[in-house]
Enzyme design. Sequence first.
Site, PDB file in Angstrom:
ATOM      1  N   GLY A 106      57.192 -39.129  -9.997  1.00 54.18           N
ATOM      2  CA  GLY A 106      58.329 -38.755  -9.141  1.00 54.18           C
ATOM      3  C   GLY A 106      58.442 -39.653  -7.924  1.00 54.18           C
ATOM      4  O   GLY A 106      59.536 -40.062  -7.521  1.00 54.18           O
ATOM      5  N   CYS A 107      57.306 -39.974  -7.333  1.00 58.41           N
ATOM      6  CA  CYS A 107      57.290 -40.804  -6.125  1.00 58.41           C
ATOM      7  C   CYS A 107      57.686 -42.243  -6.444  1.00 58.41           C
ATOM      8  O   CYS A 107      58.348 -42.912  -5.651  1.00 58.41           O
ATOM      9  CB  CYS A 107      55.918 -40.752  -5.471  1.00 58.41           C
ATOM     10  N   THR A 108      57.301 -42.709  -7.628  1.00 57.65           N
ATOM     11  CA  THR A 108      57.683 -44.053  -8.067  1.00 57.65           C
ATOM     12  C   THR A 108      59.198 -44.118  -8.291  1.00 57.65           C
ATOM     13  O   THR A 108      59.859 -45.062  -7.855  1.00 57.65           O
ATOM     14  CB  THR A 108      56.917 -44.427  -9.352  1.00 57.65           C
ATOM     15  N   GLY A 166      60.968 -43.911  -4.792  1.00 59.36           N
ATOM     16  CA  GLY A 166      60.823 -45.180  -4.088  1.00 59.36           C
ATOM     17  C   GLY A 166      61.677 -46.265  -4.716  1.00 59.36           C
ATOM     18  O   GLY A 166      62.294 -47.072  -4.019  1.00 59.36           O
TER      19      GLY A 166
END
Length: 158
Positions: free
Chosen positions: A44-46, A49
């Site tokens: 999710g963070c990838t 970002g």
Amino acid sequence: MSITLGQPVPDFTATATGDTQLTLSELRGKQVVVYFYPKASTPGCTTEGGDFRDNKTAFDAANTVIIGVSRDGIRAQENFKAKQDFNFPLISDKEESICQLFGVIKLKKLYGKEHLGIERSTFLIDVDGKLAKEWRGVKVKGHVAEVLEAAQALHAGE
């Protein structure tokens, strides 16, 4: 202490990628997006970002700086930034001082166990350093487009 819409965001200085110190007040005159994510190099963070990275030109056009923040150490942040080719700084907030300032540390459940972690959240700060908009409990899909729209609207209204 927590931040409130329409109020100045307290200044902070933090260690960021590229062996730099980032100070919020030095960004006055630009809008600032501060987004908090739970953990570097997770799916999710990838994705989130990457969405910010892919829209950076549009954020630049709206006079808006992007800053990512998590509790990961600076080495993890450097690796994440390099691997994903992020074109904005990531802050290591291991002491959680910025997380506490923005009130993003929440009790979370993972596999039935409770732990304190970062609630995915984004904040838009205006050119005068005041909190213009906040998103808490963010779902990644479509989020960056919504933040960009708000940044563009704020920029157009100045």
